[in-house]
Design a protein around this motif. Structure first.
Motif, PDB file in Angstrom:
ATOM      1  N   GLY A 186      65.471 -25.966 -46.365  1.00 44.15           N
ATOM      2  CA  GLY A 186      66.926 -25.986 -46.478  1.00 44.15           C
ATOM      3  C   GLY A 186      67.460 -25.918 -47.891  1.00 44.15           C
ATOM      4  N   TRP A 187      66.683 -25.326 -48.809  1.00 44.16           N
ATOM      5  CA  TRP A 187      67.119 -25.163 -50.187  1.00 44.16           C
ATOM      6  C   TRP A 187      67.544 -23.723 -50.423  1.00 44.16           C
ATOM      7  N   ARG A 188      68.545 -23.541 -51.277  1.00 46.42           N
ATOM      8  CA  ARG A 188      68.882 -22.196 -51.721  1.00 46.42           C
ATOM      9  C   ARG A 188      67.767 -21.697 -52.634  1.00 46.42           C
ATOM     10  N   PHE A 189      67.674 -20.375 -52.800  1.00 44.63           N
ATOM     11  CA  PHE A 189      66.531 -19.810 -53.517  1.00 44.63           C
ATOM     12  C   PHE A 189      66.996 -18.904 -54.651  1.00 44.63           C
ATOM     13  N   VAL A 190      66.307 -19.038 -55.789  1.00 43.44           N
ATOM     14  CA  VAL A 190      66.539 -18.173 -56.946  1.00 43.44           C
ATOM     15  C   VAL A 190      65.234 -17.473 -57.269  1.00 43.44           C
ATOM     16  N   TYR A 191      65.243 -16.146 -57.211  1.00 46.37           N
ATOM     17  CA  TYR A 191      64.043 -15.390 -57.557  1.00 46.37           C
ATOM     18  C   TYR A 191      63.940 -15.271 -59.075  1.00 46.37           C
ATOM     19  N   ALA A 192      62.796 -15.696 -59.626  1.00 48.41           N
ATOM     20  CA  ALA A 192      62.604 -15.725 -61.077  1.00 48.41           C
ATOM     21  C   ALA A 192      62.170 -14.360 -61.595  1.00 48.41           C
ATOM     22  N   GLY A 193      63.110 -13.428 -61.619  1.00 48.96           N
ATOM     23  CA  GLY A 193      62.810 -12.084 -62.086  1.00 48.96           C
ATOM     24  C   GLY A 193      62.536 -12.017 -63.576  1.00 48.96           C
ATOM     25  N   HIS A 194      62.965 -13.040 -64.328  1.00 49.62           N
ATOM     26  CA  HIS A 194      62.665 -13.067 -65.753  1.00 49.62           C
ATOM     27  C   HIS A 194      61.195 -13.407 -66.003  1.00 49.62           C
ATOM     28  N   LEU A 195      60.517 -13.942 -64.976  1.00 48.89           N
ATOM     29  CA  LEU A 195      59.094 -14.251 -65.083  1.00 48.89           C
ATOM     30  C   LEU A 195      58.219 -13.240 -64.361  1.00 48.89           C
ATOM     31  N   ASN A 196      58.740 -12.638 -63.314  1.00 44.12           N
ATOM     32  CA  ASN A 196      57.981 -11.646 -62.549  1.00 44.12           C
ATOM     33  C   ASN A 196      58.911 -10.502 -62.180  1.00 44.12           C
ATOM     34  N   GLY A 197      58.779  -9.390 -62.915  1.00 43.93           N
ATOM     35  CA  GLY A 197      59.660  -8.253 -62.695  1.00 43.93           C
ATOM     36  C   GLY A 197      59.101  -7.199 -61.762  1.00 43.93           C
ATOM     37  N   ASP A 198      58.009  -7.523 -61.064  1.00 42.94           N
ATOM     38  CA  ASP A 198      57.396  -6.560 -60.152  1.00 42.94           C
ATOM     39  C   ASP A 198      58.340  -6.247 -58.990  1.00 42.94           C
ATOM     40  N   THR A 199      58.724  -4.986 -58.862  1.00 42.62           N
ATOM     41  CA  THR A 199      59.732  -4.601 -57.864  1.00 42.62           C
ATOM     42  C   THR A 199      59.244  -4.823 -56.442  1.00 42.62           C
ATOM     43  N   ASP A 200      57.981  -4.498 -56.173  1.00 42.91           N
ATOM     44  CA  ASP A 200      57.446  -4.694 -54.821  1.00 42.91           C
ATOM     45  C   ASP A 200      57.475  -6.167 -54.437  1.00 42.91           C
ATOM     46  N   ASN A 201      57.112  -7.029 -55.380  1.00 45.38           N
ATOM     47  CA  ASN A 201      57.128  -8.461 -55.109  1.00 45.38           C
ATOM     48  C   ASN A 201      58.548  -8.958 -54.891  1.00 45.38           C
ATOM     49  N   LEU A 202      59.484  -8.463 -55.687  1.00 42.38           N
ATOM     50  CA  LEU A 202      60.885  -8.849 -55.520  1.00 42.38           C
ATOM     51  C   LEU A 202      61.381  -8.472 -54.121  1.00 42.38           C
ATOM     52  N   GLU A 203      61.102  -7.249 -53.708  1.00 41.07           N
ATOM     53  CA  GLU A 203      61.585  -6.789 -52.404  1.00 41.07           C
ATOM     54  C   GLU A 203      60.966  -7.597 -51.264  1.00 41.07           C
ATOM     55  N   LYS A 204      59.670  -7.874 -51.368  1.00 44.61           N
ATOM     56  CA  LYS A 204      59.001  -8.665 -50.338  1.00 44.61           C
ATOM     57  C   LYS A 204      59.594 -10.071 -50.270  1.00 44.61           C
ATOM     58  N   THR A 205      59.860 -10.655 -51.437  1.00 39.59           N
ATOM     59  CA  THR A 205      60.417 -12.011 -51.493  1.00 39.59           C
ATOM     60  C   THR A 205      61.827 -12.050 -50.933  1.00 39.59           C
ATOM     61  N   PHE A 206      62.640 -11.069 -51.330  1.00 43.31           N
ATOM     62  CA  PHE A 206      64.001 -10.997 -50.804  1.00 43.31           C
ATOM     63  C   PHE A 206      63.989 -10.816 -49.286  1.00 43.31           C
ATOM     64  N   ASP A 207      63.134  -9.934 -48.797  1.00 43.24           N
ATOM     65  CA  ASP A 207      63.058  -9.689 -47.355  1.00 43.24           C
ATOM     66  C   ASP A 207      62.658 -10.950 -46.601  1.00 43.24           C
ATOM     67  N   THR A 208      61.732 -11.720 -47.179  1.00 47.20           N
ATOM     68  CA  THR A 208      61.271 -12.954 -46.534  1.00 47.20           C
ATOM     69  C   THR A 208      62.403 -13.956 -46.419  1.00 47.20           C
ATOM     70  N   PHE A 209      63.145 -14.149 -47.503  1.00 43.63           N
ATOM     71  CA  PHE A 209      64.223 -15.132 -47.473  1.00 43.63           C
ATOM     72  C   PHE A 209      65.362 -14.661 -46.576  1.00 43.63           C
ATOM     73  N   ARG A 210      65.676 -13.385 -46.628  1.00 39.63           N
ATOM     74  CA  ARG A 210      66.765 -12.850 -45.803  1.00 39.63           C
ATOM     75  C   ARG A 210      66.418 -12.966 -44.320  1.00 39.63           C
ATOM     76  N   ALA A 211      65.163 -12.682 -43.975  1.00 41.76           N
ATOM     77  CA  ALA A 211      64.753 -12.754 -42.576  1.00 41.76           C
ATOM     78  C   ALA A 211      64.805 -14.185 -42.058  1.00 41.76           C
ATOM     79  N   ALA A 212      64.503 -15.142 -42.928  1.00 41.00           N
ATOM     80  CA  ALA A 212      64.455 -16.544 -42.511  1.00 41.00           C
ATOM     81  C   ALA A 212      65.817 -17.207 -42.479  1.00 41.00           C
ATOM     82  N   THR A 213      66.741 -16.749 -43.315  1.00 40.42           N
ATOM     83  CA  THR A 213      68.022 -17.461 -43.463  1.00 40.42           C
ATOM     84  C   THR A 213      69.252 -16.592 -43.245  1.00 40.42           C
ATOM     85  N   GLY A 214      69.105 -15.284 -43.363  1.00 39.63           N
ATOM     86  CA  GLY A 214      70.268 -14.403 -43.320  1.00 39.63           C
ATOM     87  C   GLY A 214      70.979 -14.298 -44.648  1.00 39.63           C
ATOM     88  N   ASP A 215      70.482 -15.010 -45.669  1.00 41.31           N
ATOM     89  CA  ASP A 215      71.106 -15.027 -46.987  1.00 41.31           C
ATOM     90  C   ASP A 215      70.279 -14.232 -47.996  1.00 41.31           C
TER      91      ASP A 215
END
Length: 333
Positions: A186-215
């Protein structure tokens, strides 16, 4: 474009500058950010480093509350592995009571330092009794706000004081696992793109959070803004990042080859390799950076960017804060 801008500061100590001056600069950044209309100002946690002046974001947050009036103040983040969730909750409930509804609690899983500082921070926590990170996060979330727990080993206990408006809660991370953990607890999420700029990882992470929360997560980014693109690129060229890979599979990013060797020494290993990484930053003029933020907003639906300005002077950081805000106001007008 409809998105909000926030700032992350590490209280950098430039060569020849005192810790006192670095902290005064952080206060000046917070005031400049407030004046320019940024939403949040977060401070990071780092231990045993001569380059950064903030090992205790909760202490610095209390000071920043006193020198600002409207901008949200918070941690980006508290390194929760070192601390009792109950004590962190007490600190941030107190800050929330002092802050009149403008305190954020961001937490992270990293140690925020080299092995010796981690050992010193955790020397009194016996490994068999240490909670896993998920358990710490759940317990901290239950205590934030000052309500009495209704079940579990601490039923009837509250982390006082009870603020009228609780701190907003954020988990900082750079993996799909972290995104799922935030969603499950139940926590909001901030993706640390300043530490990991890998686009594939960003997209996978965003998709995971969006699928689980709608946010959509907030996105933290490193940014270099200068009067010209050439000047910005020159600054980026001065940023050095080295990733240390230990034979155990552990890895960490540091700012110099010397720091990489010191990490390995403190970890008690001789089998390691060091990889120089290209810094993950957006760079250019204020207009160019704004255009890049617009593109990320359009592509991923990001509603808030948390920006860090690395490896630049006090004057350059103030310029960046003001120039980007002015560029957005100009476009909106």
């Amino acid at each position: 474009m409809v998105y909000q801008l926030s700032l992350l500061d590490k209280s950098p100590i430039a060569k020849g500058v005192t810790a006192e001056k670095a902290l005064a600069n952080t206060a000046a950044y917070a005031q400049a950010a407030e004046k320019a209309g940024y939403k949040r100002f977060w401070i990071a946690e780092h231990h045993h480093t001569e380059e950064l002046a903030s090992p205790a974001p909760e202490v610095l947050a209390a000071y920043l509350l006193g020198v600002t009036n409207r901008i949200r103040i918070g941690s980006g983040g508290v390194m929760l592995q070192h601390y009792s969730p109950y004590k962190v909750a007490e600190s941030f409930n107190l800050l929330a009571a002092l802050g009149n509804g403008r305190i954020d609690l961001g937490v992270g899983k990293a140690p925020g330092g080299l092995p010796l500082s981690t050992k010193a921070l955790q020397q009194e926590i016996a490994a068999p009794n240490r909670l896993g990170f998920k358990d710490k996060l759940e317990q901290l979330g239950a205590f934030i706000g000052g309500e009495k727990l209704t079940e579990g080993a601490f039923a009837g206990l509250a982390a006082t004081p009870k603020p009228q408006v609780a701190a907003e809660r954020f988990l900082l991370g750079a993996s799909a696992d972290s995104a799922l953990l935030a969603a499950e607890t139940g926590w909001r999420f901030v993706y640390a793109g300043h530490l990991n700029g890998d686009t594939d990882n960003l997209e996978k992470t965003f998709d995971t959070f969006r699928a689980a929360t709608g946010d959509v997560p907030a996105l933290a980014l490193g940014v270099v803004i200068a009067a010209t693109e050439a000047e910005a690129q020159q600054t980026v060229g001065n940023i050095r990042i080295f990733k240390v890979h230990l034979a155990s599979g552990q890895s960490v990013s540091v700012g110099s080859e010397e720091a990489a060797a010191e990490f390995a020494r403190q970890a008690g290993v001789s089998d390691y390799r060091v990889e120089e990484k290209r810094p993950s930053v957006l760079a250019g003029t204020a207009r160019q950076v704004r255009q890049k933020l617009d593109a990320l907003h359009n592509q991923y639906g990001v509603g808030e960017f948390v920006l860090e300005f690395p490896a630049v002077s006090h004057e350059q950081r103030i310029f960046a804060i003001e120039a980007l805000a002015h560029e957005r106001l100009t476009i909106a007008a």
